[in-house]
Design a protein around this motif. Structure first.
Motif, PDB file in Angstrom:
ATOM      1  N   LYS A 110       0.879  -1.184   0.000  1.00 53.72           N
ATOM      2  CA  LYS A 110       0.000   0.000   0.000  1.00 53.72           C
ATOM      3  C   LYS A 110       0.911   1.228   0.000  1.00 53.72           C
ATOM      4  CE  LYS A 110      -1.042   1.506   4.451  1.00 53.72           C
ATOM      5  NZ  LYS A 110      -1.993   2.098   5.245  1.00 53.72           N
ATOM      6  N   ASN A 111       0.340   2.403  -0.152  1.00 50.36           N
ATOM      7  CA  ASN A 111       1.172   3.604  -0.144  1.00 50.36           C
ATOM      8  C   ASN A 111       1.749   3.788   1.258  1.00 50.36           C
ATOM      9  OD1 ASN A 111       0.578   4.026  -2.826  1.00 50.36           O
ATOM     10  ND2 ASN A 111      -1.068   5.472  -2.421  1.00 50.36           N
ATOM     11  N   ILE A 112       3.081   3.901   1.324  1.00 50.49           N
ATOM     12  CA  ILE A 112       3.785   4.012   2.602  1.00 50.49           C
ATOM     13  C   ILE A 112       3.982   5.477   2.982  1.00 50.49           C
ATOM     14  CG2 ILE A 112       5.942   3.489   3.838  1.00 50.49           C
ATOM     15  CD1 ILE A 112       4.170   1.006   3.255  1.00 50.49           C
ATOM     16  N   ILE A 113       4.446   6.277   2.004  1.00 48.20           N
ATOM     17  CA  ILE A 113       4.699   7.691   2.297  1.00 48.20           C
ATOM     18  C   ILE A 113       4.776   8.467   0.985  1.00 48.20           C
ATOM     19  CG2 ILE A 113       7.228   7.494   2.362  1.00 48.20           C
ATOM     20  CD1 ILE A 113       7.076   9.366   4.916  1.00 48.20           C
ATOM     21  N   TYR A 114       4.250   9.664   1.001  1.00 48.53           N
ATOM     22  CA  TYR A 114       4.331  10.608  -0.116  1.00 48.53           C
ATOM     23  C   TYR A 114       5.230  11.756   0.334  1.00 48.53           C
ATOM     24  CZ  TYR A 114      -0.416   8.755  -1.230  1.00 48.53           C
ATOM     25  OH  TYR A 114      -1.511   7.976  -1.495  1.00 48.53           O
ATOM     26  N   PHE A 115       5.748  12.505  -0.639  1.00 53.32           N
ATOM     27  CA  PHE A 115       6.451  13.735  -0.267  1.00 53.32           C
ATOM     28  C   PHE A 115       6.251  14.771  -1.367  1.00 53.32           C
ATOM     29  CE2 PHE A 115       9.680  11.450  -2.662  1.00 53.32           C
ATOM     30  CZ  PHE A 115      10.378  12.429  -3.351  1.00 53.32           C
ATOM     31  N   GLY A 116       6.482  16.038  -1.016  1.00 53.73           N
ATOM     32  CA  GLY A 116       6.310  17.090  -1.999  1.00 53.73           C
ATOM     33  C   GLY A 116       6.929  18.399  -1.553  1.00 53.73           C
ATOM     34  N   SER A 117       6.946  19.309  -2.502  1.00 59.43           N
ATOM     35  CA  SER A 117       7.478  20.647  -2.287  1.00 59.43           C
ATOM     36  C   SER A 117       6.327  21.641  -2.387  1.00 59.43           C
ATOM     37  CB  SER A 117       8.529  20.937  -3.357  1.00 59.43           C
ATOM     38  OG  SER A 117       9.033  22.241  -3.211  1.00 59.43           O
TER      39      SER A 117
ATOM     40  N   PHE B 164       3.812  12.862   3.808  1.00 56.28           N
ATOM     41  CA  PHE B 164       2.448  12.412   4.050  1.00 56.28           C
ATOM     42  C   PHE B 164       2.464  10.918   4.372  1.00 56.28           C
ATOM     43  CE2 PHE B 164       2.623  16.006   1.281  1.00 56.28           C
ATOM     44  CZ  PHE B 164       1.597  16.846   1.710  1.00 56.28           C
ATOM     45  N   PRO B 165       2.639  10.578   5.650  1.00 54.45           N
ATOM     46  CA  PRO B 165       2.712   9.169   6.035  1.00 54.45           C
ATOM     47  C   PRO B 165       1.373   8.580   6.468  1.00 54.45           C
ATOM     48  CG  PRO B 165       3.370  10.509   7.878  1.00 54.45           C
ATOM     49  CD  PRO B 165       3.033  11.457   6.734  1.00 54.45           C
ATOM     50  N   GLY B 166       0.311   9.374   6.448  1.00 52.10           N
ATOM     51  CA  GLY B 166      -0.962   8.934   7.003  1.00 52.10           C
ATOM     52  C   GLY B 166      -1.087   9.388   8.446  1.00 52.10           C
ATOM     53  N   SER B 167      -2.242   9.125   9.041  1.00 56.59           N
ATOM     54  CA  SER B 167      -2.517   9.673  10.376  1.00 56.59           C
ATOM     55  C   SER B 167      -1.897   8.869  11.514  1.00 56.59           C
ATOM     56  CB  SER B 167      -4.023   9.794  10.582  1.00 56.59           C
ATOM     57  OG  SER B 167      -4.642   8.539  10.437  1.00 56.59           O
TER      58      SER B 167
ATOM     59  N   SER C  99      -0.775  17.996  10.503  1.00 58.09           N
ATOM     60  CA  SER C  99      -2.231  17.890  10.449  1.00 58.09           C
ATOM     61  C   SER C  99      -2.529  16.400  10.386  1.00 58.09           C
ATOM     62  CB  SER C  99      -2.791  18.656   9.246  1.00 58.09           C
ATOM     63  OG  SER C  99      -2.329  18.083   8.051  1.00 58.09           O
ATOM     64  N   LYS C 100      -3.737  16.015  10.091  1.00 55.92           N
ATOM     65  CA  LYS C 100      -4.159  14.614  10.192  1.00 55.92           C
ATOM     66  C   LYS C 100      -3.174  13.639   9.546  1.00 55.92           C
ATOM     67  CE  LYS C 100      -8.200  11.749   9.881  1.00 55.92           C
ATOM     68  NZ  LYS C 100      -8.211  10.602   9.106  1.00 55.92           N
ATOM     69  N   GLY C 101      -2.710  13.896   8.350  1.00 56.45           N
ATOM     70  CA  GLY C 101      -1.815  12.955   7.687  1.00 56.45           C
ATOM     71  C   GLY C 101      -0.562  13.589   7.122  1.00 56.45           C
ATOM     72  N   THR C 102      -0.260  14.812   7.577  1.00 55.65           N
ATOM     73  CA  THR C 102       0.801  15.606   6.975  1.00 55.65           C
ATOM     74  C   THR C 102       1.798  16.109   8.011  1.00 55.65           C
ATOM     75  OG1 THR C 102      -0.878  16.478   5.463  1.00 55.65           O
ATOM     76  CG2 THR C 102       1.213  17.636   5.518  1.00 55.65           C
TER      77      THR C 102
END
Length: 114
Positions: free
Chosen positions: A49-56, A64-67, A83-86
Motif C-alpha cells: 500500500k502507499n507508505i509515504i508521499y512527499f512534496g514541495s 504524508f505518512p498517514g494519520s 495535520s491529520k496525515g501531513t
C-alpha cells in the motif's frame, strides 16, 4: 528515475537538491519490491500500500505518512507543523532523518502485520 523526471526535475532549481535528499532518505529504507509512483501529483513509495508521499510547497516540504504515525510520534513531532496525515518540514532546516526513518518503518510494520 521516475521521480527525478516526473516530479523533482519539474520543481524550481533551488528545491531539487533538497528534494533529492528527501527522496534518498526514504528510498534507502524501502524494501526491494517497493514501487515508486506519482499519486495525488506527488512522489509516492508503495509497498503493498502507499507508505509515504512527499512534496514541495511554497513555504515547506511536506511528507504524508498517514494519520497513525503522526499520532504514534506525536512527541517527536512537537517541533513541526502537522495535520491529520501531513508533516511540514521547514525549507531552511535539516530534515529529521532518524524520525523519517522511524515513520517509514512504522508504516512498513503496519503493512506487514495487518
Amino acid at each position: 528515475l521516475a521521480f527525478k523526471f516526473q516530479y523533482i526535475n519539474k520543481q524550481p532549481e533551488d528545491r531539487r537538491k533538497r528534494l533529492t535528499e528527501l527522496y534518498q532518505i526514504m528510498a534507502a529504507e524501502m524494501p526491494a519490491k517497493t514501487i515508486e509512483k506519482i499519486s495525488y501529483q506527488m512522489p509516492t513509495f508503495r509497498y503493498k500500500k502507499n507508505i509515504i508521499y512527499f512534496g514541495s510547497f511554497s513555504d515547506h516540504y511536506g511528507i504524508f505518512p498517514g494519520s497513525e504515525p503522526i499520532v504514534k510520534f506525536k512527541e517527536e513531532l512537537k517541533g513541526f507543523k502537522t495535520s491529520k496525515g501531513t508533516i511540514q518540514l521547514p525549507l531552511d532546516k535539516p530534515f529529521p532523518v532518524e524520525l523519517i526513518k522511524k515513520i517509514i518503518h512504522f508504516n512498513l510494520d503496519q503493512v506487514e502485520n495487518k
